[in-house]
Design a protein around this motif. Structure first.
Motif, PDB file in Angstrom:
ATOM      1  N   MET A   1       0.851  -1.179   0.000  1.00  0.00           N
ATOM      2  CA  MET A   1       0.000   0.000   0.000  1.00  0.00           C
ATOM      3  C   MET A   1       0.892   1.235   0.000  1.00  0.00           C
ATOM      4  N   LYS A   2       0.578   2.164  -0.878  1.00  0.00           N
ATOM      5  CA  LYS A   2       1.356   3.399  -0.970  1.00  0.00           C
ATOM      6  C   LYS A   2       0.420   4.586  -1.120  1.00  0.00           C
ATOM      7  N   PHE A   3       0.770   5.676  -0.485  1.00  0.00           N
ATOM      8  CA  PHE A   3       0.044   6.928  -0.649  1.00  0.00           C
ATOM      9  C   PHE A   3       0.937   8.063  -0.179  1.00  0.00           C
ATOM     10  N   VAL A   4       0.518   9.280  -0.521  1.00  0.00           N
ATOM     11  CA  VAL A   4       1.294  10.472  -0.162  1.00  0.00           C
ATOM     12  C   VAL A   4       0.650  11.126   1.054  1.00  0.00           C
ATOM     13  N   ILE A   5       1.495  11.577   1.970  1.00  0.00           N
ATOM     14  CA  ILE A   5       1.048  12.279   3.170  1.00  0.00           C
ATOM     15  C   ILE A   5       1.827  13.584   3.269  1.00  0.00           C
ATOM     16  N   TYR A   6       1.165  14.593   3.778  1.00  0.00           N
ATOM     17  CA  TYR A   6       1.782  15.906   3.945  1.00  0.00           C
ATOM     18  C   TYR A   6       1.738  16.246   5.425  1.00  0.00           C
ATOM     19  N   THR A   7       2.866  16.691   5.965  1.00  0.00           N
ATOM     20  CA  THR A   7       2.936  16.968   7.390  1.00  0.00           C
ATOM     21  C   THR A   7       3.211  18.442   7.664  1.00  0.00           C
ATOM     22  N   ALA A   8       2.823  18.828   8.861  1.00  0.00           N
ATOM     23  CA  ALA A   8       3.010  20.197   9.330  1.00  0.00           C
ATOM     24  C   ALA A   8       4.270  20.273  10.186  1.00  0.00           C
ATOM     25  N   ASP A   9       4.582  21.473  10.602  1.00  0.00           N
ATOM     26  CA  ASP A   9       5.703  21.682  11.527  1.00  0.00           C
ATOM     27  C   ASP A   9       5.222  21.729  12.964  1.00  0.00           C
ATOM     28  N   CYS A  10       3.991  21.307  13.199  1.00  0.00           N
ATOM     29  CA  CYS A  10       3.411  21.397  14.536  1.00  0.00           C
ATOM     30  C   CYS A  10       2.582  20.153  14.832  1.00  0.00           C
ATOM     31  N   THR A  11       2.149  20.087  16.073  1.00  0.00           N
ATOM     32  CA  THR A  11       1.285  18.993  16.512  1.00  0.00           C
ATOM     33  C   THR A  11       0.182  19.570  17.383  1.00  0.00           C
ATOM     34  N   GLY A  12      -1.060  19.225  17.057  1.00  0.00           N
ATOM     35  CA  GLY A  12      -2.182  19.585  17.894  1.00  0.00           C
ATOM     36  C   GLY A  12      -2.671  21.012  17.800  1.00  0.00           C
ATOM     37  N   LYS A  13      -2.280  21.740  16.775  1.00  0.00           N
ATOM     38  CA  LYS A  13      -2.756  23.119  16.613  1.00  0.00           C
ATOM     39  C   LYS A  13      -3.982  23.113  15.701  1.00  0.00           C
ATOM     40  N   LYS A  14      -5.155  23.282  16.294  1.00  0.00           N
ATOM     41  CA  LYS A  14      -6.407  23.222  15.537  1.00  0.00           C
ATOM     42  C   LYS A  14      -6.440  24.206  14.374  1.00  0.00           C
ATOM     43  N   ALA A  15      -5.878  25.384  14.552  1.00  0.00           N
ATOM     44  CA  ALA A  15      -5.952  26.432  13.525  1.00  0.00           C
ATOM     45  C   ALA A  15      -4.925  26.249  12.402  1.00  0.00           C
ATOM     46  N   ASN A  16      -4.037  25.281  12.531  1.00  0.00           N
ATOM     47  CA  ASN A  16      -3.009  25.107  11.502  1.00  0.00           C
ATOM     48  C   ASN A  16      -3.617  24.688  10.170  1.00  0.00           C
ATOM     49  N   CYS A  17      -3.127  25.280   9.096  1.00  0.00           N
ATOM     50  CA  CYS A  17      -3.557  24.917   7.737  1.00  0.00           C
ATOM     51  C   CYS A  17      -2.357  24.700   6.817  1.00  0.00           C
ATOM     52  N   ASP A  18      -1.136  24.742   7.356  1.00  0.00           N
ATOM     53  CA  ASP A  18       0.082  24.665   6.551  1.00  0.00           C
ATOM     54  C   ASP A  18       0.705  23.264   6.653  1.00  0.00           C
ATOM     55  N   TYR A  19       0.806  22.598   5.494  1.00  0.00           N
ATOM     56  CA  TYR A  19       1.340  21.234   5.437  1.00  0.00           C
ATOM     57  C   TYR A  19       2.418  21.158   4.359  1.00  0.00           C
ATOM     58  N   PRO A  20       3.618  21.671   4.650  1.00  0.00           N
ATOM     59  CA  PRO A  20       4.649  21.817   3.617  1.00  0.00           C
ATOM     60  C   PRO A  20       5.497  20.586   3.310  1.00  0.00           C
ATOM     61  N   HIS A  21       5.423  19.558   4.125  1.00  0.00           N
ATOM     62  CA  HIS A  21       6.337  18.420   3.958  1.00  0.00           C
ATOM     63  C   HIS A  21       5.637  17.227   3.326  1.00  0.00           C
ATOM     64  N   ARG A  22       6.089  16.874   2.133  1.00  0.00           N
ATOM     65  CA  ARG A  22       5.497  15.764   1.375  1.00  0.00           C
ATOM     66  C   ARG A  22       6.291  14.494   1.650  1.00  0.00           C
ATOM     67  N   GLY A  23       5.583  13.413   1.945  1.00  0.00           N
ATOM     68  CA  GLY A  23       6.236  12.129   2.157  1.00  0.00           C
ATOM     69  C   GLY A  23       5.446  11.018   1.491  1.00  0.00           C
ATOM     70  N   GLU A  24       6.153   9.998   1.058  1.00  0.00           N
ATOM     71  CA  GLU A  24       5.500   8.844   0.443  1.00  0.00           C
ATOM     72  C   GLU A  24       5.472   7.704   1.447  1.00  0.00           C
ATOM     73  N   VAL A  25       4.291   7.303   1.825  1.00  0.00           N
ATOM     74  CA  VAL A  25       4.123   6.209   2.780  1.00  0.00           C
ATOM     75  C   VAL A  25       4.148   4.898   2.006  1.00  0.00           C
ATOM     76  N   ASP A  26       5.114   4.066   2.344  1.00  0.00           N
ATOM     77  CA  ASP A  26       5.232   2.757   1.704  1.00  0.00           C
ATOM     78  C   ASP A  26       5.463   1.656   2.732  1.00  0.00           C
ATOM     79  N   GLY A  27       5.233   2.000   3.991  1.00  0.00           N
ATOM     80  CA  GLY A  27       5.385   1.007   5.044  1.00  0.00           C
ATOM     81  C   GLY A  27       5.023   1.598   6.389  1.00  0.00           C
ATOM     82  N   PRO A  28       4.854   0.744   7.388  1.00  0.00           N
ATOM     83  CA  PRO A  28       4.402   1.211   8.701  1.00  0.00           C
ATOM     84  C   PRO A  28       5.370   2.173   9.391  1.00  0.00           C
ATOM     85  N   GLU A  29       6.664   2.001   9.185  1.00  0.00           N
ATOM     86  CA  GLU A  29       7.633   2.875   9.836  1.00  0.00           C
ATOM     87  C   GLU A  29       7.498   4.307   9.334  1.00  0.00           C
TER      88      GLU A  29
END
Length: 133
Positions: A1-29
């Motif tokens: 299973m593979k898909f793309v995920i985008y991450t933020a520079d923060c955790t738990g900020k409800k108002a955040n809308c910025d997701y600049p980091h693109r990653g390809e998920v290809d495994g549980p790690e």
């Protein structure tokens, strides 16, 4: 299973809308590392999450809050997911409210289900696909 995920520079900020980091998920790690930060499974113009900025997604994300009942025997569990989707690959990611009370509901299994799909390049088509799931 593979898909793309985008991450933020923060955790738990409800108002955040910025997701600049693109990653390809290809495994549980890779997935475990990505979900340590706030994350989305869609690309947005200027990395800013909004319906109008939607570009593409190759994953459908659904919330399972188990707020349809307060009876733990009726909760949707990993085993129940396997029964509901026996031939479909998916990933489960605990939500930030996992095993915590939420509103008037007691602590429960709360997680996100991620289904890998062919890329969807229309926010309307994405919404329609989520409705079907």
């Amino acid at each position: 299973m593979k898909f793309v995920i985008y991450t933020a520079d923060c955790t738990g900020k409800k108002a955040n809308c910025d997701y600049p980091h693109r990653g390809e998920v290809d495994g549980p790690e890779v997935l475990q590392e990505a979900v340590k930060k706030d994350h989305v499974c869609a690309g947005y113009k200027d990395n800013y999450r909004s319906k109008d900025n939607f570009i593409t997604s190759d994953a459908i994300v659904m919330d399972v809050d188990n707020d349809h009942t307060d009876d733990p025997t009726e909760f949707i569990t990993e085993g129940k997911m396997d029964e509901l989707f026996p031939y479909i690959d998916y990933c489960l990611v605990p939500s930030r409210h996992h095993m915590l009370p939420k509103g008037p509901h007691p602590a429960a299994l709360r997680f996100h289900v991620i289904f890998s799909v062919n890329p969807i390049d229309s926010v309307g088509e994405y919404a329609k696909t989520k409705e079907l799931v």
